[in-house]
Write an enzyme that holds these catalytic residues in place. Structure first.
Site, PDB file in Angstrom:
ATOM      1  N   HIS A   8      24.988   7.663 -30.391  1.00 48.79           N
ATOM      2  CA  HIS A   8      23.627   8.327 -30.052  1.00 48.79           C
ATOM      3  C   HIS A   8      23.716   9.586 -30.458  1.00 48.79           C
ATOM      4  CE1 HIS A   8      25.714  10.661 -27.058  1.00 48.79           C
ATOM      5  NE2 HIS A   8      26.424   9.504 -26.630  1.00 48.79           N
ATOM      6  N   HIS A  44      13.526  14.436 -21.662  1.00 51.62           N
ATOM      7  CA  HIS A  44      13.405  14.421 -22.849  1.00 51.62           C
ATOM      8  C   HIS A  44      12.056  14.934 -23.114  1.00 51.62           C
ATOM      9  CE1 HIS A  44      16.347  10.452 -22.428  1.00 51.62           C
ATOM     10  NE2 HIS A  44      16.832  11.615 -22.908  1.00 51.62           N
ATOM     11  N   ASP A  59      19.975  18.714 -17.146  1.00 59.92           N
ATOM     12  CA  ASP A  59      20.379  17.215 -17.460  1.00 59.92           C
ATOM     13  C   ASP A  59      21.762  17.547 -17.868  1.00 59.92           C
ATOM     14  OD1 ASP A  59      20.984  14.645 -18.641  1.00 59.92           O
ATOM     15  OD2 ASP A  59      19.492  15.048 -20.079  1.00 59.92           O
ATOM     16  N   TYR A 114      32.792   6.094 -26.865  1.00 56.79           N
ATOM     17  CA  TYR A 114      32.920   5.054 -26.200  1.00 56.79           C
ATOM     18  C   TYR A 114      33.410   3.758 -26.851  1.00 56.79           C
ATOM     19  CZ  TYR A 114      28.831   7.670 -24.972  1.00 56.79           C
ATOM     20  OH  TYR A 114      27.927   8.986 -24.620  1.00 56.79           O
ATOM     21  N   ASP A 131       0.919  -1.174   0.107  1.00 53.22           N
ATOM     22  CA  ASP A 131       0.088  -0.032  -0.117  1.00 53.22           C
ATOM     23  C   ASP A 131       0.889   1.089   0.025  1.00 53.22           C
ATOM     24  OD1 ASP A 131       1.053  -0.046   2.581  1.00 53.22           O
ATOM     25  OD2 ASP A 131      -0.934   0.019   3.565  1.00 53.22           O
ATOM     26  N   GLU A 154      25.450  16.976 -26.077  1.00 53.26           N
ATOM     27  CA  GLU A 154      26.036  15.732 -25.390  1.00 53.26           C
ATOM     28  C   GLU A 154      26.696  14.785 -26.203  1.00 53.26           C
ATOM     29  OE1 GLU A 154      23.170  12.973 -23.685  1.00 53.26           O
ATOM     30  OE2 GLU A 154      21.552  14.356 -24.092  1.00 53.26           O
ATOM     31  N   HIS A 158      18.805  16.449 -27.372  1.00 58.32           N
ATOM     32  CA  HIS A 158      17.522  16.211 -27.259  1.00 58.32           C
ATOM     33  C   HIS A 158      16.824  17.646 -26.542  1.00 58.32           C
ATOM     34  CE1 HIS A 158      17.900  15.534 -22.691  1.00 58.32           C
ATOM     35  NE2 HIS A 158      18.952  14.626 -23.174  1.00 58.32           N
ATOM     36  N   ASP A 188      25.982  11.290 -15.556  1.00 56.40           N
ATOM     37  CA  ASP A 188      24.890  11.809 -15.966  1.00 56.40           C
ATOM     38  C   ASP A 188      23.846  12.098 -14.843  1.00 56.40           C
ATOM     39  OD1 ASP A 188      22.853  12.478 -17.524  1.00 56.40           O
ATOM     40  OD2 ASP A 188      23.307  11.171 -19.089  1.00 56.40           O
ATOM     41  N   GLU A 208      27.968  17.030 -21.551  1.00 52.18           N
ATOM     42  CA  GLU A 208      26.456  17.152 -21.608  1.00 52.18           C
ATOM     43  C   GLU A 208      26.323  18.418 -21.067  1.00 52.18           C
ATOM     44  OE1 GLU A 208      22.023  15.579 -21.677  1.00 52.18           O
ATOM     45  OE2 GLU A 208      23.635  14.633 -19.996  1.00 52.18           O
ATOM     46  N   HIS A 231      22.906   3.638 -20.690  1.00 50.38           N
ATOM     47  CA  HIS A 231      21.904   4.042 -19.778  1.00 50.38           C
ATOM     48  C   HIS A 231      22.435   3.019 -18.340  1.00 50.38           C
ATOM     49  CE1 HIS A 231      19.088   4.998 -23.124  1.00 50.38           C
ATOM     50  NE2 HIS A 231      19.880   6.157 -22.847  1.00 50.38           N
ATOM     51  N   ARG A 259      31.357  11.224 -21.840  1.00 49.86           N
ATOM     52  CA  ARG A 259      30.428  12.078 -22.424  1.00 49.86           C
ATOM     53  C   ARG A 259      30.449  13.492 -21.729  1.00 49.86           C
ATOM     54  NH1 ARG A 259      26.642   8.691 -22.256  1.00 49.86           N
ATOM     55  NH2 ARG A 259      25.519   9.169 -20.457  1.00 49.86           N
TER      56      ARG A 259
END
Length: 450
Positions: free
Chosen positions: A357, A368, A274, A399, A40, A395, A361, A263, A418, A246, A416
């Site tokens: 990638h 996003h 972000d 890799y 609950d 970003e 965005h 990130d 960003e 991710h 990365r």
């Protein structure tokens, strides 16, 4: 939400939306549902972004109904929400109730949410069209169908049901794509908080700490400065984990000689930041790490330069890919003997094993954020032009997984960088610039240990 709410922007947005609908048309938008986590116990409640964009009202079990002006009848905004219930407030906290919500948030009318179905049979009578999120959920489609059936049942008295249905997000997403001054200020605050959190995490990092310890530093800084939530599950990826886009297990120990890719952004009063930064666990970049890092940084600078009102959104990615591909050729990640030029390598998508990638965005109430990246009004659906007021991330990354023909000195390195930006008349304004990213800045900061 923090502080008092200025409702003028929400009233203006409702008026603007109603003006884009047919005379007398009706729009319906419900907020998000409360969701059980287990047993609950519920997940912390977070409103639907578009509902909040139009209302400023953050309570669950709420529905907004807009009726466009027709003839002498002005446009109307109607809120359906939970009734005032002092006993439930002892357990769950404050509720406005319909009348207080109407006054506080500038609605023309407000009713208990339990009256929604009965009221809609009246509201939709003789309306030419209904706007809602078509196909969003079977329950909503069924509920709208029930309202239309109830109106049609009155047909014998000369009352007509709406003959047309429209997808509400089609126009609402376009509205949300351009951020007004108030939204930009909230996004700047979210970015500043997140930038401070990244700096704190850099100072904390050292060989032997776990990824989740770095995550804890971020979350502490978010909340300490008033952010209500992380904007998404933070990524704290050390070593080869940084090559998993991710990754969010955040449970590995950070080792000497590795990089850690972080990130992480926060949400402040409904708006997201972000930010990604990558830094050395021991505070000093090795020569191979620095070579790749400087390449990604150069790609980001090229992408920033492509952000100019009127230029296609796709130019941002194109600019980054060109710099990254040229650098990959120079560093031996891509076989120079195979390609006569950078253009040939790009045409063959030779960068994809190392950069798979997009370069950014939309950003806003959702990390996003909404809005198409292409101009859907034209037959060939070209990349849409950038406009002042749009918010996006930039970003680029690289890799490097172990593979034949790839220099071993780069294996297992993921980077990365960003930042969050707003398109302005002469280019872009970087919101997240306080998060260190130059090699010298990062190394200097990491020399100041927590």
């Amino acid at each position: 939400m923090t502080g008092s709410v200025d409702v003028s922007s929400f009233i203006e947005r409702r008026a603007r939306l109603a003006a884009r609908m047919e005379p007398g048309a009706v729009a319906v938008l419900a907020t998000a549902l409360e969701v059980l986590r287990n047993g609950d116990s519920e997940y912390p409640y977070r409103h639907d972004s578009s509902f909040y964009y139009l209302t400023g009202f953050a309570e669950p079990e709420s529905v907004l109904v807009l009726v466009a002006a027709r003839g002498d009848a002005p446009a109307r905004s109607i809120l359906f929400c939970r009734e005032k219930n002092v006993e439930r407030e002892i357990w769950d906290g404050f509720r406005h109730g319909p009348e207080a919500a109407r006054v506080a948030f500038g609605f023309d009318e407000a009713y208990p949410v339990g009256e929604l179905d009965a009221q809609m049979a009246t509201v939709l009578a003789d309306a030419p069209a209904i706007w809602y999120a078509l196909g969003h959920s079977a329950a909503l489609d069924a509920q709208v169908g029930g309202w239309l059936k109830a109106v049609r049942a009155k047909g014998r008295t000369g009352i007509a049901a709406p003959s047309t249905t429209h997808h509400l997000p089609a126009i609402l997403d376009e509205m949300r794509l351009l951020k007004d001054a108030g939204e930009q200020a909230l996004m700047a605050r979210a970015a500043a908080i997140a930038a401070g959190a990244h700096a704190r995490a850099m100072r904390f990092t050292r060989p032997g700490v776990f990824e989740y310890e770095i995550e804890a530093e971020l979350l502490h800084e978010f909340r300490r400065h008033g952010a209500q939530f992380p904007a998404y599950t933070p990524i704290v990826a050390s070593g080869a984990n940084a090559c998993v886009l991710h990754y969010n297990a955040n449970n590995r120990r950070c080792l000497e000689g590795e990089l850690v890719l972080v990130d992480a952004g926060c949400e402040f009063d409904g708006y997201a930041s972000d930010i990604t930064r990558t830094w050395p666990v021991n505070g000093r970049f090795s020569a191979p790490q620095r070579a790749l890092y400087e390449l990604v940084l150069a790609a980001q600078e090229a992408a920033f330069a492509a952000i100019v009102p009127g230029r296609p959104y796709s130019d941002v990615h194109t600019a980054a890919v060109r710099v990254l591909t040229a650098g990959m050729l120079d560093l031996g990640l891509i076989d120079k003997a195979r390609y006569g030029s950078v253009e040939d390598a790009i045409a063959d998508k030779a960068h994809l094993p190392f950069y798979m990638h997009g370069t950014g965005h939309w950003l806003g109430m959702d990390v996003h954020d909404v809005g198409p990246y292409r101009d859907l009004t034209l037959p060939d659906r070209p990349s849409r032009p950038l406009l002042a007021g749009m918010a996006l991330t930039v970003e680029p990354g690289i890799y490097v997984r172990p593979a034949e023909g790839v220099p071993e000195e780069y294996w297992g390195i993921g980077i990365r960088i960003e930042d969050d930006v707003i398109v302005v008349d002469d280019g872009c304004r970087i919101l997240s610039g306080d998060a260190p990213k130059r090699v010298a800045e990062v190394e200097q900061l990491m020399g100041i240990r927590a």
